[in-house]
Enzyme design. Structure first.
Site, mmCIF file in Angstrom:
data_model
loop_
_atom_site.group_PDB
_atom_site.id
_atom_site.type_symbol
_atom_site.label_atom_id
_atom_site.label_comp_id
_atom_site.label_asym_id
_atom_site.label_seq_id
_atom_site.Cartn_x
_atom_site.Cartn_y
_atom_site.Cartn_z
ATOM 1 N N LYS A 148 0.852 -1.188 0.000
ATOM 2 C CA LYS A 148 0.000 0.000 0.000
ATOM 3 C C LYS A 148 0.879 1.227 0.000
ATOM 4 O O LYS A 148 2.026 1.180 0.452
ATOM 5 C CB LYS A 148 -0.873 0.032 1.257
ATOM 6 C CG LYS A 148 -2.092 0.920 1.148
ATOM 7 C CD LYS A 148 -3.249 0.172 0.524
ATOM 8 C CE LYS A 148 -4.487 1.005 0.385
ATOM 9 N NZ LYS A 148 -5.635 0.151 0.007
HETATM 10 N N1 GLU Z 1 -7.516 0.133 -3.432
HETATM 11 C C1 GLU Z 1 -8.220 -1.095 -3.668
HETATM 12 C C2 GLU Z 1 -8.226 -1.942 -2.415
HETATM 13 O O1 GLU Z 1 -8.012 -1.435 -1.357
HETATM 14 C C3 GLU Z 1 -7.682 -1.835 -4.871
HETATM 15 C C4 GLU Z 1 -6.272 -2.282 -4.756
HETATM 16 C C5 GLU Z 1 -5.694 -2.841 -6.055
HETATM 17 O O2 GLU Z 1 -6.428 -2.988 -7.002
HETATM 18 O O3 GLU Z 1 -4.500 -3.109 -6.061
HETATM 19 O O4 GLU Z 1 -8.515 -3.103 -2.438
#
Ligand code: GLU
Length: 424
Positions: A114
């Site tokens: 993240k």
């Molecule tokens: N931001 C989204 C999540 O928290 C998608 C993450 C992604 O597609 O890598 O799941």
């Protein structure tokens, strides 16, 4: 005992300590040894970067950003990038761990990661936003790539931001790298069906839960917190399946519509007003009252940490489906369990987005784009399989769905970690 990442005040909810202790508990339940549990809990890489931006005024402002890779046993890191004033290392670490669990629960070949920048993008011009994004992308570039860590949109980031990241990393590499981020526009390697995939997955989980509980969808009263990327398609998807969205909140406030919101009327109103407030036929209520409004299903689809003990005690719904990441605090979760409120946790409920990201990445690597039907069909199957696997285990273990999803995820990560062994 899990380690603190920085000296956050101990009286504020710390999402990192919360998820770390849940992973630990799941590890103990699975009978994993302490060393393995510690390996699974601890983030592999934490990068903090300074992001200087030349503002339109000519002044330079400093922002701070992070990219954290939590675990790569099952594959490259995967997870969004958020731009928000509340971003801090604990929040990003917690969300990176959530991603490790989420990718394992839906069984896609990724680890968790993240990123984020502590900034309020609403205060930036488009030029400032682009310069901030590109400088942040440049700073994390050594850590990301199609085979190591693949960012995606999250709170306040969108396909345009992904395009700038893709371009920055591609310029550095000297060739186009579409697979370095997902959630891109179609014109540069995005996938059909990516937009709205999180909401579609939440809808599949909501329908699957109702089916397990022998409740028809028709007439079920839903309250949704958030009318953004995830909340807004949800109003439509759930209404189309016969549910009534009786309460809705956005950053400006909340409305109560006992007969159910007309999603077309709401979309038209929102287009002009840029807010749900003032929706014809809706009673304005205090945002704190949203989850106490008479309802059957609660869907937090905004920020983390909002379902605390107090909100959980007053929650009217008997089911909750977590569309947001980390919406429930530890105390909140305990109250929901004691009140027998059935919760589909974030790592399962909102995984539709990352599953669609996986499909986008696979298409980019293949250089072969799929039709919408194929994306939707595979998304639906992946979400159903994940829901069924967690539900089956929940029946066997007799644990809340949240703890069960953690067990399923940690077990899969542990298997990969053990198979790969320890280097050197
Ligand atoms: N931001 C989204 C999540 O928290 C998608 C993450 C992604 O597609 O890598 O799941």
């Amino acid at each position: 005992m899990v380690t603190r990442l920085h000296e956050a005040p101990s009286d504020v909810f710390n999402p990192w300590l919360h998820i770390a202790s849940l992973i630990e508990q799941a590890g103990h339940l699975l009978g994993l040894n302490e060393g393995l549990i510690k390996r699974i809990v601890t983030p592999e890489r934490i990068l903090e970067v300074a992001v200087p931006v030349r503002m339109d005024s000519g002044d330079i402002e400093m922002f701070t950003g992070w990219r954290i890779q939590h675990n790569s046993s099952r594959g490259p890191g995967k997870g969004g990038i958020r731009f928000h004033p509340s971003v801090n290392v604990d929040e990003i670490a917690a969300l990176s761990a959530d991603m490790s669990i989420k990718c394992a629960v839906v069984n896609i070949p990724y680890g968790g990661a993240k990123g984020g920048v502590r900034v309020d993008p609403a205060l930036l011009s488009r030029g400032e936003l682009e310069r901030l994004t590109r400088r942040y992308a440049f700073s994390i570039a050594p850590m990301i790539g199609p085979d190591r860590d693949i960012p995606a949109p999250d709170i306040n980031t969108d396909p345009q931001v992904m395009s700038w990241i893709m371009d920055t990393v591609s310029m550095l590499a000297g060739h186009s790298l579409p697979g370095v981020v997902t959630g891109k526009p179609l014109a540069i390697g995005g996938s059909l069906g990516h937009a709205g995939a999180t909401s579609f997955g939440v809808t599949i989980c909501t329908m699957a839960l109702l089916k397990q509980l022998n409740r028809p969808a028709l007439g079920e009263r839903v309250v949704i917190q958030g009318y953004g990327k995830v909340g807004s398609p949800l109003v439509k998807l759930l209404s189309e399946r016969g549910m009534k969205v009786v309460g809705l909140a956005d950053i400006h406030g909340a409305i109560h519509v006992p007969d159910g919101i007309d999603y077309l009327k709401l979309a038209a109103h929102f287009e002009d007003a840029k807010s749900i407030m003032g929706y014809p036929g809706g009673d304005e209520v205090h945002a704190d009252e949203l989850f106490s409004l008479p309802s059957d299903i609660a869907i937090p689809a905004a920020l983390g940490g909002v379902i605390d003990e107090k909100v959980a005690e007053k929650m009217s719904a008997s089911m909750m489906v977590e569309a947001a990441n980390g919406p429930t605090t530890g105390e909140g979760a305990a109250v929901l369990t004691s009140r027998n409120i059935q919760v589909v946790p974030d790592v399962l409920a909102n995984a539709g987005g990352v599953v669609a990201s996986y499909f986008e990445w696979a298409q980019d690597l293949q250089g072969f784009m799929w039709e919408m039907e194929l994306v939707q069909q595979r998304l639906e199957k992946t979400m159903h399989d994940a829901f069924d696997a967690v539900w089956l285990r929940h029946d066997q273990l007799n644990l809340p769905l949240r703890d069960t999803a953690l067990v399923v995820g940690v077990e899969r990560i542990a298997e990969a970690t053990e198979l790969r062994g320890l280097f050197p």
